[in-house]
Design an enzyme around this catalytic site. Structure first.
Site, PDB file in Angstrom:
ATOM      1  N   ARG A  30       0.839  -1.214   0.000  1.00 41.04           N
ATOM      2  CA  ARG A  30       0.000   0.000   0.000  1.00 41.04           C
ATOM      3  C   ARG A  30       0.870   1.259   0.000  1.00 41.04           C
ATOM      4  O   ARG A  30       0.529   2.260  -0.635  1.00 41.04           O
ATOM      5  CB  ARG A  30      -0.957  -0.017   1.196  1.00 41.04           C
ATOM      6  CG  ARG A  30      -1.956   1.129   1.150  1.00 41.04           C
ATOM      7  CD  ARG A  30      -3.003   1.024   2.233  1.00 41.04           C
ATOM      8  NE  ARG A  30      -2.412   1.093   3.566  1.00 41.04           N
ATOM      9  CZ  ARG A  30      -3.078   0.861   4.690  1.00 41.04           C
ATOM     10  NH1 ARG A  30      -4.354   0.522   4.649  1.00 41.04           N
ATOM     11  NH2 ARG A  30      -2.480   0.950   5.855  1.00 41.04           N
ATOM     12  N   ARG A  59       9.037  27.613   0.121  1.00 41.33           N
ATOM     13  CA  ARG A  59       7.685  27.058   0.162  1.00 41.33           C
ATOM     14  C   ARG A  59       7.009  27.109  -1.203  1.00 41.33           C
ATOM     15  O   ARG A  59       5.909  27.621  -1.346  1.00 41.33           O
ATOM     16  CB  ARG A  59       6.875  27.819   1.220  1.00 41.33           C
ATOM     17  CG  ARG A  59       5.561  27.154   1.578  1.00 41.33           C
ATOM     18  CD  ARG A  59       4.845  27.833   2.724  1.00 41.33           C
ATOM     19  NE  ARG A  59       3.465  27.384   2.797  1.00 41.33           N
ATOM     20  CZ  ARG A  59       2.452  27.934   2.120  1.00 41.33           C
ATOM     21  NH1 ARG A  59       2.664  28.972   1.343  1.00 41.33           N
ATOM     22  NH2 ARG A  59       1.237  27.447   2.231  1.00 41.33           N
ATOM     23  N   LYS A 100      -2.875   6.968   1.392  1.00 39.55           N
ATOM     24  CA  LYS A 100      -2.687   7.095   2.850  1.00 39.55           C
ATOM     25  C   LYS A 100      -1.813   8.318   3.132  1.00 39.55           C
ATOM     26  O   LYS A 100      -0.641   8.223   3.506  1.00 39.55           O
ATOM     27  CB  LYS A 100      -2.085   5.814   3.445  1.00 39.55           C
ATOM     28  CG  LYS A 100      -2.278   5.735   4.965  1.00 39.55           C
ATOM     29  CD  LYS A 100      -2.055   4.340   5.482  1.00 39.55           C
ATOM     30  CE  LYS A 100      -1.975   4.249   6.989  1.00 39.55           C
ATOM     31  NZ  LYS A 100      -3.217   4.531   7.692  1.00 39.55           N
ATOM     32  N   GLU A 134     -15.940   5.323   6.448  1.00 39.15           N
ATOM     33  CA  GLU A 134     -15.062   4.504   7.297  1.00 39.15           C
ATOM     34  C   GLU A 134     -14.892   5.206   8.632  1.00 39.15           C
ATOM     35  O   GLU A 134     -15.451   6.276   8.863  1.00 39.15           O
ATOM     36  CB  GLU A 134     -13.714   4.262   6.609  1.00 39.15           C
ATOM     37  CG  GLU A 134     -12.990   5.527   6.237  1.00 39.15           C
ATOM     38  CD  GLU A 134     -11.783   5.286   5.324  1.00 39.15           C
ATOM     39  OE1 GLU A 134     -11.120   4.251   5.454  1.00 39.15           O
ATOM     40  OE2 GLU A 134     -11.508   6.173   4.499  1.00 39.15           O
TER      41      GLU A 134
HETATM   42  N1  PLP Z   1      -9.323   3.788   7.315  1.00 38.28           N
HETATM   43  C1  PLP Z   1      -8.592   4.839   7.716  1.00 38.28           C
HETATM   44  C2  PLP Z   1      -9.063   6.222   7.388  1.00 38.28           C
HETATM   45  C3  PLP Z   1      -7.406   4.652   8.442  1.00 38.28           C
HETATM   46  O1  PLP Z   1      -6.683   5.709   8.842  1.00 38.28           O
HETATM   47  C4  PLP Z   1      -7.004   3.332   8.762  1.00 38.28           C
HETATM   48  C5  PLP Z   1      -5.787   3.091   9.532  1.00 38.28           C
HETATM   49  O2  PLP Z   1      -5.143   3.976  10.013  1.00 38.28           O
HETATM   50  C6  PLP Z   1      -7.799   2.267   8.344  1.00 38.28           C
HETATM   51  C7  PLP Z   1      -8.938   2.529   7.608  1.00 38.28           C
HETATM   52  C8  PLP Z   1      -7.415   0.850   8.644  1.00 38.28           C
HETATM   53  O3  PLP Z   1      -6.367   0.451   7.812  1.00 38.28           O
HETATM   54  P1  PLP Z   1      -5.347  -0.695   8.248  1.00 38.28           P
HETATM   55  O4  PLP Z   1      -6.167  -1.913   8.504  1.00 38.28           O
HETATM   56  O5  PLP Z   1      -4.478  -0.841   7.071  1.00 38.28           O
HETATM   57  O6  PLP Z   1      -4.647  -0.194   9.471  1.00 38.28           O
END
Ligand code: PLP
Length: 285
Positions: free
Chosen positions: A52, A101, A148, A180
């Site tokens: 990821r 910046r 992420k 989520e």
């Molecule tokens: N969704 C979000 C927004 C997150 O920040 C995280 C983990 O930090 C997850 C889901 C869960 O992801 P993982 O199972 O890879 O930790």
């Protein structure tokens, strides 16, 4: 003994672990992070986290300063140097520190790579037995939640609202459906025993724990549906739970003060938690 962090090629005491005020992670949230759990000194599902990481940096055209194989070596060395038994390794890579910046990508600037560890007994966490309460908040985030990114202000506000309400997590809502949790993937178990979790896409982060739990459930012929669900559906469900690297599988026992079923962790959640722990231990590196 002072904790050790990793900063751009060196293992240093935390008090000496520093990056520039011009670091683009600090100025623009121009960076990506990952968190992998550690059990008995070993990394859990790390290949999935590193895959990821590679995808996230690719989506923002950021070249990793080390190979993922080397990153795993550094993670392991940091775990060993900190005598970490149970907890997490946090890693962050940013587009580095320029001399000013400018928004556009800088030229000839090396990305920043930092890591640190934290201690947590994930398996015996008290909330694993009791479950957690969640509140709902509007999902205020940008349109590429599959990346992420370290731009976590919406989650900071969501989780602060949860903390003020005495809840353990905030479920974010968009167009009447749960996207989520602030830092977790959301699941329900319907009255006819279907495990439901939102499908991957740009609306959510593809959780590594979510991915493993879905695969483990399907291997056991449990019925899984990947689709969006509403809070009303969650409140009418048999069970609800969240997954993440730092929680594994964690029951949700109330939403906005209303009980889910009898307000106790359900048998499917407990079973999936056990199955995930078994998988984690068996595949740890
Ligand atoms: N969704 C979000 C927004 C997150 O920040 C995280 C983990 O930090 C997850 C889901 C869960 O992801 P993982 O199972 O890879 O930790």
């Amino acid at each position: 003994m002072e904790q050790i962090a990793y900063v751009n090629g060196s293992f240093v005491p935390l008090s000496e672990a520093k990056v520039s005020i011009f670091d683009r992670g600090f100025l623009f949230a121009d960076g990506i992070y990952e968190v992998a759990a550690v059990l008995d000194g070993k990394l859990i599902d790390n290949a999935s986290h590193l895959a990821r990481l590679e995808r996230s940096v690719g989506e923002i055209e950021l070249a990793l300063p080390e190979t993922t194989a080397r990153i795993q070596e550094i993670q392991k060395e940091l775990v060993a140097r900190n005598d970490l038994v149970n907890g997490m390794v946090y890693l962050e890579v940013t587009r580095g520190a320029d001399t000013g910046r400018d928004f556009a990508f800088p030229k000839n600037v090396k990305p920043t790579l930092i890591m640190f560890t934290s201690t947590k007994d994930i398996i015996n966490a008290p909330s694993a037995k009791t479950g957690i309460n969640v509140i709902t908040v509007p999902d205020l985030r940008w349109a590429r939640r599959d990346i992420k990114s370290v731009a976590l202000l919406a989650q900071v506000l969501a989780k602060q609202a949860a903390a003020v309400a005495g809840a353990g997590e905030a479920w974010m809502i968009e167009d009447g459906k749960v996207t989520e949790g602030g830092s977790s993937s959301c699941f329900i178990l319907t009255q006819d025993d279907v495990i439901v979790t939102r499908q991957n896409g740009s609306e959510i982060l593809p959780g590594c724990t979510r991915k493993a739990v879905v695969a483990l459930a399907e291997e056991r012929q449990l019925r899984v549906e990947e689709r969006a669900f509403s809070v009303e559906e969650a409140l009418a469900a048999k069970e609800a739970f969240v997954t993440s690297a730092s929680l594994f599988v964690q029951a949700v026992v109330s939403i906005d003060g209303k009980k889910v079923a009898d307000g106790k962790p359900g048998p499917m959640t407990n079973r999936l938690r056990e199955i995930y722990i078994e998988f984690a231990k068996a595949t740890a590196v």
